[in-house]
Design a protein around this motif. Structure first.
Motif, short mmCIF file in Angstrom:
data_model
loop_
_atom_site.label_atom_id
_atom_site.label_comp_id
_atom_site.label_asym_id
_atom_site.label_seq_id
_atom_site.Cartn_x
_atom_site.Cartn_y
_atom_site.Cartn_z
N UNK A 90 -4.28 5.95 3.84
CA UNK A 90 -3.73 5.78 2.50
C UNK A 90 -4.77 5.19 1.55
N UNK A 91 -5.54 4.26 2.06
CA UNK A 91 -6.56 3.62 1.21
C UNK A 91 -7.71 4.59 0.95
N UNK A 137 0.83 -1.20 0.00
CA UNK A 137 0.00 0.00 0.00
C UNK A 137 0.86 1.25 0.00
N UNK A 138 1.95 1.24 0.76
CA UNK A 138 2.85 2.39 0.79
C UNK A 138 3.46 2.65 -0.59
N UNK A 139 3.81 1.56 -1.29
CA UNK A 139 4.40 1.72 -2.63
C UNK A 139 3.34 2.19 -3.62
N UNK A 147 0.25 9.69 -2.69
CA UNK A 147 -0.81 10.25 -1.86
C UNK A 147 -0.39 10.41 -0.39
N UNK A 148 0.86 10.03 -0.09
CA UNK A 148 1.32 10.12 1.30
C UNK A 148 1.24 11.55 1.80
N UNK A 186 -0.09 12.09 11.84
CA UNK A 186 -0.07 10.64 11.64
C UNK A 186 1.18 10.21 10.89
N UNK A 187 1.57 10.97 9.89
CA UNK A 187 2.77 10.64 9.12
C UNK A 187 4.01 10.69 9.99
N UNK A 188 4.17 11.78 10.74
CA UNK A 188 5.36 11.95 11.60
C UNK A 188 5.38 10.86 12.68
#
Length: 199
Positions: free
Chosen positions: A55-56, A3-5, A10-11, A18-20
């Motif tokens: 992400x989804x 999913x990350x790839x 969209x990251x 949440x990202x940090x």
């Protein structure tokens, strides 16, 4: 990881906090959990799931195999967290467990103990070495218990404490073994074993 790839572009749309925080968790997870990572899973899983969801949600797509894998991971993750939480609540609080051993380990003696033993018990003994001290000096052999016993004797340790449930080590003898070189089993309750030096 998939999913990350797939959603990498969209990251930037994922909330900054949440990202940090997720990045900090991943780095600390990698640094502190070289083994026994399941112990820390309840701390990480909620944020991993939130990151996957964000992400989804940003660009949802239909991919049946991915959905099946996500559901499988969710089930495994929830089961693992429940298992760890149940274990934590069903076992006696660790410092209390060690306090109950005081009548089988004399005060002011030197010993080889699990690292967790240092909490609340350190000041009661003349000298304590942790299992990690032995690991630092050990050479992997077929007779690790014997090697540990010789090492403990060379370091003039009066007792060896073993925790077969919470901190099992590769140098522990078979549970309930009556003796080791220079040491004799004086206490065993199915979890803890205490070997004392033979005079």
């Amino acid at each position: 990881m998939y999913l990350l790839i797939k959603q990498r572009k969209f990251i930037k749309n994922v909330p900054v906090a949440l990202t940090v925080y997720s990045l900090s968790l991943f780095i600390s997870f990698w640094l502190i959990t070289k083994h026994g990572s399941g112990t820390y899973m309840p701390l990480f899983m909620p944020f991993m799931l939130a990151l996957v969801y964000e992400l989804y949600k940003t660009n949802s797509f239909k991919n049946v195999p991915l959905r099946l894998v996500l559901v499988l991971y969710l089930i495994i993750g929830v089961y693992g967290m429940v298992e760890i939480i149940y274990k934590n609540f069903s076992e006696v609080y660790l410092p209390v467990s060690y306090e109950r051993l005081r009548n089988v380990i004399p005060d002011k003696k030197k010993g080889l103990v699990p690292l967790t033993f240092f909490f609340n018990e350190y000041e009661r003994h003349a000298r304590l070495l942790s299992n990690e001290n032995f690991h630092f000096h050990a050479t992997k052999t077929d007779s690790m218990p014997g090697q540990m016993a010789h090492w403990a004797h060379q370091n003039k340790l009066d007792f060896v404490l073993m925790d077969y449930n919470n901190n099992p080590e590769d140098f522990y003898p078979k549970a309930g073994s009556p003796a080791l070189p220079f040491y004799k089993l004086t206490y065993y309750d199915g979890r803890f074993a205490v070997y004392k030096g033979q005079d």
